[in-house]
Every structure is written in C-alpha cells, then in structure tokens.
Design an enzyme around this catalytic site. Structure first.
Site, PDB file in Angstrom:
ATOM      1  N   LYS A   1      12.808  18.772 -36.420  1.00 46.26           N
ATOM      2  CA  LYS A   1      12.435  20.478 -36.061  1.00 46.26           C
ATOM      3  C   LYS A   1      12.063  21.008 -37.405  1.00 46.26           C
ATOM      4  O   LYS A   1      11.338  21.916 -37.476  1.00 46.26           O
ATOM      5  CB  LYS A   1      13.269  21.024 -35.082  1.00 46.26           C
ATOM      6  CG  LYS A   1      14.645  21.296 -35.969  1.00 46.26           C
ATOM      7  CD  LYS A   1      15.373  22.110 -35.080  1.00 46.26           C
ATOM      8  CE  LYS A   1      16.779  22.503 -35.692  1.00 46.26           C
ATOM      9  NZ  LYS A   1      17.729  21.970 -35.161  1.00 46.26           N
ATOM     10  N   GLY A   2      12.757  20.484 -38.552  1.00 47.51           N
ATOM     11  CA  GLY A   2      12.471  21.196 -39.820  1.00 47.51           C
ATOM     12  C   GLY A   2      12.999  22.329 -40.171  1.00 47.51           C
ATOM     13  O   GLY A   2      14.009  22.978 -39.808  1.00 47.51           O
TER      14      GLY A   2
END
Ligand code: B12
Length: 259
Positions: free
Chosen positions: A139-140
């Site tokens: 998801k970063g």
C-alpha cells in the site's frame, strides 16, 4: 488586513536570516522543555533563566504545567539573539536519480538477473512499525506503492521487536541483498545503540565485502552519520518507497561495478 510574511531579506548582511514571529526578522521562537522541579515561582524563574542562557532575550513564559508532583513542563516564547548563516548550512544531496517502479525493475533485472531480496525489521524493543511498513508494504506511502509492489524485489518483513541475531540469521537464510531496519524510539539514544550493534553483528557474520546493503530509517537520525553507525544509508522523515528503491538500484549497481 494581515499581510503574509515577507521572504527573508538575506542579501544585505550576507546570507543571514532570523526566525519570524510577528514581524519579519524579529527572531521570535517558541520552545518547550521539562524541569525536575515542582511547579512554583522558583521553577518558573529557573525556566526563564534557561531560556535566556539559550539566547532568548526577552523571554516570556507562556505555559507551565505540573507533570506529577516533582516535574514541570514549560513553553517559552522569545526573541533569539542568534542568526542563521545559510552559507554555513551543509545539505546532503541525493547523488542518484529517482526511478519509476518500472525503471527500477528493469535496472534490477539487468544488474542481477534475479530478484533483489530485501529483509526489513524494527529492531530492539521498538514496536513502531508504521514507518518500515510505509516503505515495504504494497500500500506504500504518500501516493507511492511500497517495495512489495516491485516485481523484481522480494520483500521479507519481519515486523517489530526483532532481535539482532535473529535478523542476521534470517538475512543469511534469505540471501538478502539489503537489510532495512527501522528505529523510531530515540530515548537514551536507543536508535544509535541498536543500529551500531546491528551493523557490527552483520560485519562479524559476513566475510568482508559481502555484507548486505545496510539501511536504517527513522525520523530522528542525524544526516551524514552513516559511518558512525556503520550503515550504508540513512533515510529520515518523509522518505518514500521510490527513494529507497532508487537508492538500492544505485548501490547494487556500484557494488556490481566493483566486482
Ligand atoms: C503510532 C505511534 C505509536 C504506536 C505504534 C504502532 C505501530 N504499529 O507502529 C504505539 C501506540 C504502539 C506506540 C507506542 C509507544 N510509543 Co509511540 N508513537 C506513535 C506516533 C504517534 C506516530 C509514529 C508513526 O507511526 N509515524 C508515521 C510514520 C510513517 O513515520 P516514521 O516512523 O517517521 O517513518 C517514516 C520515516 O521516518 C522513514 N522510516 C522509518 N523507518 C524506516 C526504515 C527504513 C528502512 C527506511 C528506508 C525509512 C524509514 O520512512 C517513513 C515514511 O516516510 C509517534 C509520534 C509522532 N507523531 O511521530 C509516537 C512516538 C514515536 N512514540 C513514542 C513513545 C515514547 C512510545 C512509547 C514508549 C510510549 C509508552 N510509554 O508506552 C511506546 C513504545 C512502544 C515500543 N515498544 O516501541 C515517542 C518516542 C519518543 C522518543 N523520542 O523516543 C513518540 C515520538 C511520541 C512522543 N512525542 O513522545 N507509539
């Protein structure tokens, strides 16, 4: 009408600026600290003395709150007598290009002809995993996908409170190209002690020249302290996964070039 702050008028006195509070260059700053004193007049006087010694003149006590019976928390506002010379500010510039995920994947495949293996963890007693997860998880962070998204990177995220010997053992078992460690808690310099212990353990466990790329990240590491900590790179507040992937490509390329 309130006017917006003016840009610093630096040129007339060299590249010198002062902080801004009410009017440009008035030097106003706010600082907070705790003294080991119960909240009374003596404590307030002590807080003001400290502020003056730190270069605030005049200094105003704007907040004082007891922290239990024996401590007081203070906020002091005042004009600093110090100047900032921008010519004496040294910034560590990024020496490698920022790559897109696609370009990083291509470069890894070209350099290694296999996936790049990254082992990540929060070490010591640190349980703050949000930072390392921001870099590793798919998801970063800040609109960028994490390293798990990169087709040519294999991520092993060990999570929180990992012991250094376990991290070394897992890095060896996974044949890690890079080890990514997070340290958020800085009480009693825990981040420094844990990181130096970790880098020493890797140097001991691997033959010279074969230690994985050692990266440490967290909001309070000092820029440029890599050699003291025994790591290859430090990443601080606001780091994005793309910056880390780009650095890995750069460093792996350099190491390949040396072989
Ligand atoms: C969320 C949080 C918690 C959560 C953590 C949940 C979790 N799973 O992570 C919980 C509630 C568990 C917690 C507990 C504690 N916490 Co806490 N916590 C925070 C808080 C509010 C936010 C931290 C955070 O998530 N930031 C967001 C991430 C994205 O930012 P980041 O960590 O800086 O990461 C970025 C960069 O630094 C970098 N980065 C970080 N790591 C790495 C690693 C690599 C390899 C790379 C490349 C980059 C990188 O990239 C990230 C993205 O840009 C902070 C205060 C704050 N506002 O920062 C306090 C804070 C960190 N906590 C603090 C404290 C004291 C504690 C406790 C000791 C409290 C207590 N008395 O119990 C415990 C300690 C638990 C433990 N054993 O570690 C203090 C630390 C003080 C200090 N200087 O040491 C802070 C600063 C609060 C404060 N002002 O006092 N905490």
């Amino acid at each position: 009408m309130t006017s917006a702050p003016q840009a610093p008028q630096a040129s007339s006195q060299g590249n010198v600026i002062r902080p801004y509070g009410d009017t440009t260059g008035d030097g106003m700053v706010q600082m907070s600290f705790t003294l080991p004193l119960p909240h009374d007049k003596l404590a307030e006087g002590a807080a003001l003395q400290l502020a003056r010694k730190m270069g605030l003149d005049p200094a105003m006590l704007v907040h004082a709150k007891p922290m239990g019976p024996d401590f007081t928390f203070f906020v002091v506002y005042g004009s600093t007598t110090h100047l900032v010379n921008l010519d004496d500010v040294h910034v560590v510039e990024r020496e490698y290009p920022l790559l897109s995920a696609k370009d990083a994947n291509l470069a890894i495949r070209k350099q290694l002809r296999r996936k790049l293996v990254v082992v990540g963890a929060c070490i010591g007693t640190d349980a703050h995993t949000v930072g390392i997860d921001a870099i590793l998880n798919i998801k970063g962070f800040a609109g960028e996908k994490g390293l798990e998204y990169y087709r040519e990177i294999r991520v092993v995220n060990l999570g929180a409170q990992v012991l250094v010997p376990d991290l070394v053992a897992r890095a060896r078992a996974e044949k890690a190209d890079a080890v990514l460690v997070s340290q958020v808690v800085t009480q009693k310099d825990a981040h420094i002690h844990n990181t130096t212990q970790m880098s020493a353990a890797f140097r001991e466990a691997y033959p010279a020249g074969q230690v994985p790329v050692l990266i440490v990240g967290g909001p309070r590491f000092e820029d440029g302290s890599e050699s003291t900590l025994g790591v290859d790179r430090i990443f601080g507040r606001g780091t994005t996964p793309g910056e880390v992937a780009s650095y890995l490509v750069h460093e792996i390329g350099l190491r390949k070039g040396k072989k």
